[in-house]
Design an enzyme around this catalytic site. Structure first.
Site, mmCIF file in Angstrom:
data_model
loop_
_atom_site.group_PDB
_atom_site.id
_atom_site.type_symbol
_atom_site.label_atom_id
_atom_site.label_comp_id
_atom_site.label_asym_id
_atom_site.label_seq_id
_atom_site.Cartn_x
_atom_site.Cartn_y
_atom_site.Cartn_z
ATOM 1 N N HIS A 156 28.102 63.941 -31.136
ATOM 2 C CA HIS A 156 27.544 65.254 -30.798
ATOM 3 C C HIS A 156 28.360 65.882 -29.685
ATOM 4 C CE1 HIS A 156 25.443 62.102 -28.563
ATOM 5 N NE2 HIS A 156 25.399 62.936 -27.540
ATOM 6 N N HIS A 194 28.117 68.458 -26.604
ATOM 7 C CA HIS A 194 27.258 69.240 -25.702
ATOM 8 C C HIS A 194 27.963 70.567 -25.423
ATOM 9 C CE1 HIS A 194 24.723 65.755 -24.189
ATOM 10 N NE2 HIS A 194 25.779 65.087 -24.633
HETATM 11 P P1 5GP Z 1 24.437 61.600 -24.912
HETATM 12 O O1 5GP Z 1 23.965 61.008 -23.613
HETATM 13 O O2 5GP Z 1 24.355 60.594 -26.044
HETATM 14 O O3 5GP Z 1 25.759 62.266 -24.811
HETATM 15 O O4 5GP Z 1 23.446 62.788 -25.239
HETATM 16 C C1 5GP Z 1 22.289 62.653 -25.970
HETATM 17 C C2 5GP Z 1 21.503 63.917 -25.725
HETATM 18 O O5 5GP Z 1 20.485 63.995 -26.693
HETATM 19 C C3 5GP Z 1 20.817 63.968 -24.357
HETATM 20 O O6 5GP Z 1 21.270 65.111 -23.635
HETATM 21 C C4 5GP Z 1 19.334 64.052 -24.697
HETATM 22 O O7 5GP Z 1 18.599 64.905 -23.836
HETATM 23 C C5 5GP Z 1 19.348 64.542 -26.128
HETATM 24 N N1 5GP Z 1 18.228 64.091 -26.927
HETATM 25 C C6 5GP Z 1 17.755 62.816 -27.009
HETATM 26 N N2 5GP Z 1 16.731 62.750 -27.874
HETATM 27 C C7 5GP Z 1 16.555 64.020 -28.342
HETATM 28 C C8 5GP Z 1 15.640 64.586 -29.282
HETATM 29 O O8 5GP Z 1 14.767 63.922 -29.862
HETATM 30 N N3 5GP Z 1 15.740 65.921 -29.520
HETATM 31 C C9 5GP Z 1 16.694 66.689 -28.883
HETATM 32 N N4 5GP Z 1 16.693 67.983 -29.185
HETATM 33 N N5 5GP Z 1 17.572 66.182 -28.018
HETATM 34 C C10 5GP Z 1 17.505 64.860 -27.743
#
Ligand code: 5GP
Ligand code: ZN
Length: 117
Positions: free
Chosen positions: A100, A102
């Site tokens: 993903h 951001h």
């Molecule tokens: P990472 O830390 O893997 O780069 O980012 C994962 C992101 O996914 C985090 O910013 C977190 O807030 C978001 N996230 C986790 N679970 C969910 C969810 O169920 N729905 C949404 N919309 N975002 C999520």
């Protein structure tokens, strides 16, 4: 490709609700559940890849990055600026193992490395 145990695959499929920002044939973009900026949108490929280093075909990578830019443009961020972050594995605090992007913007950021976890 859909991983039945993957949170973001479930979001793409609509099995888990999300607030859609943008969608095309290749990508789905939705509001981060814990926004760290006025705009904090996640852009994911509709196909499952664990992370950015998961042998994603170049064309698919292109669609993912184009999707991120499309979201920034939709939000009117291109002129003032925006940041894209792709956390990959543990040292970078990747918590959801479906690649993903951001897309962050809407206020002044510092010039350090953001901690987006
Ligand atoms: P990472 O830390 O893997 O780069 O980012 C994962 C992101 O996914 C985090 O910013 C977190 O807030 C978001 N996230 C986790 N679970 C969910 C969810 O169920 N729905 C949404 N919309 N975002 C999520
Ligand atoms: Zn997935």
């Amino acid at each position: 490709m859909h991983d039945p145990d993957c949170l973001f695959c479930k979001i793409v499929e609509g099995e888990i609700p999300s607030t859609k920002v943008y969608e095309n044939e290749f990508v789905y973009a939705f509001e981060d559940i814990s926004p760290m900026m006025p705009t904090h949108v996640l852009v994911v490929p509709k196909d499952h890849y664990d992370n950015i280093a998961d042998n994603i075909p170049a064309e698919e990578l292109g669609h993912l990055m184009q999707g991120a830019v499309d979201v920034a443009r939709l939000r009117g961020l291109v002129g003032d600026g925006f940041r894209i972050v792709i956390n990959t594995n543990d040292d970078a605090c990747q918590t959801v193992h479906h690649v993903h992007v951001h897309v962050l913007g809407g206020e002044q950021m510092n010039d350090g490395n953001p901690h987006i976890a």
